[in-house]
Motif scaffolding. Sequence first.
Motif, PDB file in Angstrom:
ATOM      1  N   ARG A   1      17.392  34.032  44.383  1.00 61.44           N
ATOM      2  CA  ARG A   1      18.441  34.963  44.380  1.00 61.44           C
ATOM      3  C   ARG A   1      18.648  35.313  45.901  1.00 61.44           C
ATOM      4  N   HIS A   2      17.772  36.060  46.160  1.00 58.59           N
ATOM      5  CA  HIS A   2      17.936  36.614  47.424  1.00 58.59           C
ATOM      6  C   HIS A   2      17.726  35.780  49.030  1.00 58.59           C
TER       7      HIS A   2
ATOM      8  N   ASP B   1      16.954  39.906  38.423  1.00 59.75           N
ATOM      9  CA  ASP B   1      17.427  38.717  39.288  1.00 59.75           C
ATOM     10  C   ASP B   1      17.521  37.475  38.689  1.00 59.75           C
TER      11      ASP B   1
END
Length: 709
Positions: free
Chosen positions: A457-458, A327
């Motif tokens: 990131r998510h 990630d």
Amino acid sequence: VLLFDIVFNGNDSMYAEAEQAVNEAIAKYGEDKAVGFPDTAYTLACYYAETGTKITNLKEAKEALTYIKSIMTRERRLHDGFMSGVATALSAELIEAMKYIDGAQPYEAPYLGHMTDAQIRELGVPLVTGDIPGIAVIINAAPTVEEACALVKSYQSQGNFVCLVGGIIEQLKEANYKTGFNVRVFPIGENISSVCHAVSAACRTAMIFGNIQPGDKKGLQEYTFNRFRAFVNAFAPLDEKTVACGAGAIYYGFPVVTNDMDYTPSVPKSLIKQPKVEEFNATSLEARDIKIKITNVDIPVAFASAFEGEIIRRGDMQVEFDGSRVDCAELVHTCEMTEIEDHKITVVGPEVDDMELGSKNSIAYVVKVAGKNMQPDFEPVIERKFHNYINCIEGVYHTGQRDMQRIRISKDAFAAGFKIKHIGEVLYSQVKNEFDAVVDKCEVVIYTDPAECTRIRHEVAIPIFNKRDDRLATLTDESVDVYYSCILCQAFSPSHVCVVTPERLGLCGAVSWLDAKATHQLDPNGPCQEITKERVIDEELGAYEDVNEAVQKYSQGALEKVTLYSIMQDPMTSCGCFECICGIEPFSNGVVIANREYAGMTPLGMTFPEMASMTGGGVQTPGFMGHGKHFIGSKKFMKAEGGIERIVWMPKELKEFVADRLNATAKELYGIDNFTDMIGDETVAEDPETLVAFLTEKGHPALGLEPMM
Ligand code: SF4
Ligand code: NI
Ligand code: NI
């Protein structure tokens, strides 16, 4: 001995060499043998630019000798001296051309010899923006290896493009100094005749970008004098041939700085004696009036645009970060003024020292910005610059963007003390530097802790990227009130204007509508101006009275009108730095597109350089049009002629690059699935007959369209 006599003698010996080389070649191959340099449409460029005549075989080379001899007049006047300088360069070009007969590759690494048209076009934008402030041509060995390296490094760290001729190349090799087009250090050749490859680059720049007509001697000289910021550094001892080349350089406007004190007199701004090698840099920049943008970044390695193209191989890397495996993210995030502490740089997680040699790691950097004039629309514009910024660090390599970036830090950079926090330092200083009109405060947080990277990131980055993509999808030419002009390239193409719309980015591929908007905001009197679009002439063609008035104004009257969507009727002009060129292919009613990187043949019977030479210099050329790669998937691509269904051929690599968007557009506009499967490439056809057979078999829609001419 008078300087005149030295120039004349040097010219005589270069000419004698050229004569001998041509005669020997004729004896060996006969007069009909083809002559030329690879990957250029301007062969032999120096002679062509100067006289308007192309040399394509040995017979013409022989005729050229007669012309060269005719300008070698021998009165001791300035004019005779300069013409002998030009004659020396033209003789040198013939000598070099003889080396390339029969597809020979006379130069081996580190020597590079001839520069391709594609490389010259690649230099277009950086030369225009001042990213490459000047071109240094260094001749002969420096007094010591250390001085050789230091001088080259001084130019390179300022972003200059450095060409090398003679002994200095061996010196750099001895010191293991990295050279190559990608790091802007271009070792040409061992012999002084190879300097003509640098002159050739200047001449081609004039023809490609400046619309200087071959044979327009005065125009050529004015162009190189005023726009091609080259200069020469020549180390002692100078032989006569080198001095004669120097006379040519000065004629074209390139001052010569030398530590050879035997030659008198000095001529201010033209022939300058400088005994101290460490002063060569400053003396040269001053003589050529080159201003260097100072970017002081507090990091332990160099920071310069010359390092942008540097590649770090696996064996040379200390650690790497790879968004395709773990990630990662890079993000600009607009915040409130009170949320940010300016110049604060935080690293959350391990530093490089704590990472294993050769390991793959996570990284996510969030650049928080705040400012009165900041708009979320500028976030992707700033973010996209991260690639350049990080790449400019010596020993650091960056590719990709968003959450798919990849970074390598070299062992050398690590050994010099480079740390993750320095990436933050670079991002901070560059963002503040370049976007000062919109960014008042900036703070950088760099995460290397894997769990934090996953979270950023998510939970943070991807939702923002999705929102931006939705916004971009709604950005159409119809949905905005203004387009933008861009005249950045006028430094080299004095009458060229790009009209940038949401669905048609600048032909260099580097200026989207959002970029132009941000540029306008940052510098309201700068290269990008708003163009209204209220007075429509023809929607289909993309013709507007407002647009026409704007191009008239910004081209200083050189251009009457342009359309946004037609390649046949008043098409947009090209400067020369286009990523791609398309040209009509009459047998299939379609168009062929070639990208700058493509070295092979197209079904038009032309290579990229040859197609590209059909347009440029800010002139309208119906049937040929330069454009950016991203324009290929646009609904506005040649809309007036039927749009993307006219595309019949592209190099395989380009086809793969644009496939997703192009196929989606074809599906939406015409209901065609996998449109790229119908488009030919070099593995299918390099001639029109084979191409048409392929298109017929695939049922390509262009075959059923009206002919374009
Ligand atoms: Fe040059 Fe056009 Fe790109 Fe502006 S948009 S930099 S004028 S090619
Ligand atoms: Ni994940
Ligand atoms: Ni340009």
